[in-house]
Design a protein around this motif. Structure first.
Motif, PDB file in Angstrom:
ATOM      1  N   LEU A  37       0.832  -1.210   0.000  1.00 55.01           N
ATOM      2  CA  LEU A  37       0.000   0.000   0.000  1.00 55.01           C
ATOM      3  C   LEU A  37       0.863   1.254   0.000  1.00 55.01           C
ATOM      4  O   LEU A  37       1.819   1.363   0.774  1.00 55.01           O
ATOM      5  CB  LEU A  37      -0.897   0.021   1.236  1.00 55.01           C
ATOM      6  CG  LEU A  37      -1.786  -1.204   1.469  1.00 55.01           C
ATOM      7  CD1 LEU A  37      -2.479  -1.114   2.820  1.00 55.01           C
ATOM      8  CD2 LEU A  37      -2.789  -1.352   0.346  1.00 55.01           C
ATOM      9  N   ALA A  38       0.508   2.194  -0.871  1.00 61.50           N
ATOM     10  CA  ALA A  38       1.131   3.518  -0.896  1.00 61.50           C
ATOM     11  C   ALA A  38       0.010   4.527  -1.119  1.00 61.50           C
ATOM     12  O   ALA A  38      -1.081   4.157  -1.564  1.00 61.50           O
ATOM     13  CB  ALA A  38       2.181   3.597  -2.008  1.00 61.50           C
ATOM     14  N   ARG A  39       0.263   5.789  -0.831  1.00 58.47           N
ATOM     15  CA  ARG A  39      -0.783   6.812  -0.947  1.00 58.47           C
ATOM     16  C   ARG A  39      -1.332   6.941  -2.366  1.00 58.47           C
ATOM     17  O   ARG A  39      -2.509   7.227  -2.552  1.00 58.47           O
ATOM     18  CB  ARG A  39      -0.260   8.163  -0.506  1.00 58.47           C
ATOM     19  CG  ARG A  39      -0.079   8.260   0.973  1.00 58.47           C
ATOM     20  CD  ARG A  39       0.418   9.653   1.340  1.00 58.47           C
ATOM     21  NE  ARG A  39       0.611   9.716   2.760  1.00 58.47           N
ATOM     22  CZ  ARG A  39      -0.339  10.004   3.625  1.00 58.47           C
ATOM     23  NH1 ARG A  39      -1.546  10.238   3.212  1.00 58.47           N
ATOM     24  NH2 ARG A  39      -0.085  10.059   4.907  1.00 58.47           N
ATOM     25  N   ASP A  40      -0.474   6.727  -3.378  1.00 58.74           N
ATOM     26  CA  ASP A  40      -0.903   6.956  -4.759  1.00 58.74           C
ATOM     27  C   ASP A  40      -1.106   5.685  -5.577  1.00 58.74           C
ATOM     28  O   ASP A  40      -1.415   5.754  -6.760  1.00 58.74           O
ATOM     29  CB  ASP A  40       0.068   7.882  -5.479  1.00 58.74           C
ATOM     30  CG  ASP A  40       1.474   7.299  -5.571  1.00 58.74           C
ATOM     31  OD1 ASP A  40       1.753   6.271  -4.921  1.00 58.74           O
ATOM     32  OD2 ASP A  40       2.295   7.882  -6.295  1.00 58.74           O
ATOM     33  N   LEU A 153       3.767  -5.017   5.283  1.00 54.97           N
ATOM     34  CA  LEU A 153       3.706  -3.908   6.225  1.00 54.97           C
ATOM     35  C   LEU A 153       3.918  -2.605   5.451  1.00 54.97           C
ATOM     36  O   LEU A 153       4.920  -2.460   4.750  1.00 54.97           O
ATOM     37  CB  LEU A 153       4.787  -4.069   7.296  1.00 54.97           C
ATOM     38  CG  LEU A 153       4.826  -3.012   8.381  1.00 54.97           C
ATOM     39  CD1 LEU A 153       3.554  -3.084   9.228  1.00 54.97           C
ATOM     40  CD2 LEU A 153       6.046  -3.209   9.253  1.00 54.97           C
ATOM     41  N   PRO A 154       2.970  -1.659   5.543  1.00 59.16           N
ATOM     42  CA  PRO A 154       3.126  -0.407   4.794  1.00 59.16           C
ATOM     43  C   PRO A 154       4.390   0.354   5.207  1.00 59.16           C
ATOM     44  O   PRO A 154       4.721   0.431   6.393  1.00 59.16           O
ATOM     45  CB  PRO A 154       1.871   0.385   5.164  1.00 59.16           C
ATOM     46  CG  PRO A 154       0.872  -0.648   5.574  1.00 59.16           C
ATOM     47  CD  PRO A 154       1.682  -1.727   6.238  1.00 59.16           C
ATOM     48  N   GLN A 155       5.092   0.922   4.224  1.00 60.06           N
ATOM     49  CA  GLN A 155       6.287   1.710   4.495  1.00 60.06           C
ATOM     50  C   GLN A 155       5.936   3.126   4.947  1.00 60.06           C
ATOM     51  O   GLN A 155       6.732   3.785   5.588  1.00 60.06           O
ATOM     52  CB  GLN A 155       7.165   1.764   3.239  1.00 60.06           C
ATOM     53  CG  GLN A 155       7.686   0.397   2.812  1.00 60.06           C
ATOM     54  CD  GLN A 155       8.541  -0.240   3.891  1.00 60.06           C
ATOM     55  OE1 GLN A 155       9.520   0.346   4.329  1.00 60.06           O
ATOM     56  NE2 GLN A 155       8.170  -1.442   4.325  1.00 60.06           N
ATOM     57  N   ASP A 156       4.746   3.585   4.588  1.00 63.82           N
ATOM     58  CA  ASP A 156       4.261   4.913   4.964  1.00 63.82           C
ATOM     59  C   ASP A 156       3.618   4.799   6.350  1.00 63.82           C
ATOM     60  O   ASP A 156       2.635   4.069   6.533  1.00 63.82           O
ATOM     61  CB  ASP A 156       3.242   5.390   3.926  1.00 63.82           C
ATOM     62  CG  ASP A 156       2.768   6.813   4.149  1.00 63.82           C
ATOM     63  OD1 ASP A 156       2.761   7.273   5.315  1.00 63.82           O
ATOM     64  OD2 ASP A 156       2.383   7.454   3.155  1.00 63.82           O
ATOM     65  N   SER A 157       4.130   5.541   7.314  1.00 67.39           N
ATOM     66  CA  SER A 157       3.627   5.427   8.693  1.00 67.39           C
ATOM     67  C   SER A 157       2.200   5.952   8.844  1.00 67.39           C
ATOM     68  O   SER A 157       1.573   5.723   9.885  1.00 67.39           O
ATOM     69  CB  SER A 157       4.560   6.160   9.664  1.00 67.39           C
ATOM     70  OG  SER A 157       4.619   7.541   9.321  1.00 67.39           O
ATOM     71  N   ALA A 158       1.670   6.616   7.828  1.00 64.54           N
ATOM     72  CA  ALA A 158       0.293   7.110   7.883  1.00 64.54           C
ATOM     73  C   ALA A 158      -0.716   6.051   7.437  1.00 64.54           C
ATOM     74  O   ALA A 158      -1.918   6.252   7.545  1.00 64.54           O
ATOM     75  CB  ALA A 158       0.150   8.362   7.016  1.00 64.54           C
ATOM     76  N   ILE A 159      -0.232   4.925   6.908  1.00 67.09           N
ATOM     77  CA  ILE A 159      -1.113   3.846   6.444  1.00 67.09           C
ATOM     78  C   ILE A 159      -1.050   2.707   7.457  1.00 67.09           C
ATOM     79  O   ILE A 159       0.036   2.218   7.776  1.00 67.09           O
ATOM     80  CB  ILE A 159      -0.704   3.355   5.038  1.00 67.09           C
ATOM     81  CG1 ILE A 159      -0.753   4.513   4.042  1.00 67.09           C
ATOM     82  CG2 ILE A 159      -1.612   2.209   4.591  1.00 67.09           C
ATOM     83  CD1 ILE A 159      -0.220   4.163   2.657  1.00 67.09           C
TER      84      ILE A 159
END
Length: 182
Positions: A37-40, A153-159
């Motif tokens: 998962l990533a924001r975009d 595990l998402p790399q972006d701490s907001a996900i």
């Protein structure tokens, strides 16, 4: 040297020998999917591994002209077929995946049960803040197909992954996750 000493020495010698046996799938066509998962976007990594017993049928399915090699057009046709067996929705909306990369193994590796067809797929999507729901279904290829599905595990701490739900055979997978403000 005593018998116990000889047995101990033999056991140590066996442990020092390199292992020559490798595990190979036999009678299954493994289709393993991981989600990132990533924001975009959401990335799917699909690894297709035919076992020794099912590889000949899969090779015949891909090698349409029967010439013993997998041409680029035959590879593309098979990837198109695979894409038609997948369905994906994000927050209730059906989505279309894009092929980013595909790698096919040699026929010999496929016949030995070690060849992996490797597909990298993406869903370009702007994830909304708050709760999100992803639903995935892989209808596979026949009765010998087995599935695995998991999220990295998402790399972006907001996900944040909230929960994963799978059918018993893992052909269907649902992922609940949230996105917080950056």
């Amino acid at each position: 040297m005593s018998r116990a000493g000889q047995a101990c020495l033999a056991a140590i010698a066996l442990l020092l020998l390199p292992a020559s046996a490798q595990a190979h799938r036999l009678d299954e066509y493994l289709q393993a999917t991981t989600f990132s998962l990533a924001r975009d976007h959401i990335a799917l990594h699909l690894r297709l591994t035919p076992g020794v017993d099912v590889a000949p049928g899969l090779i015949r399915q891909i090698d349409r002209n029967g010439d013993g090699s997998l041409s680029v057009s035959e590879q593309h046709a098979y990837v198109t077929h695979v894409m038609h067996t997948l369905s994906l929705s994000l927050n209730g909306q059906s989505e279309h995946l894009l092929v980013q990369a595909m790698t096919f193994p040699s026929l010999a590796d496929m016949q030995n049960g070690t060849g992996v067809i490797d597909l990298e797929l993406t869903l370009p999507a702007r994830l909304r803040q708050g709760d999100n729901h992803l639903a995935y279904r892989n209808r596979g290829d026949g009765p010998d197909t087995v599935w695995l599905a998991n999220c990295l595990l998402p790399q972006d701490s907001a996900i944040h992954v909230i929960g994963q739900h799978r059918a018993a055979d893992q052909s269907s997978y649902e992922l609940d996750f949230s996105v917080s403000a950056p």
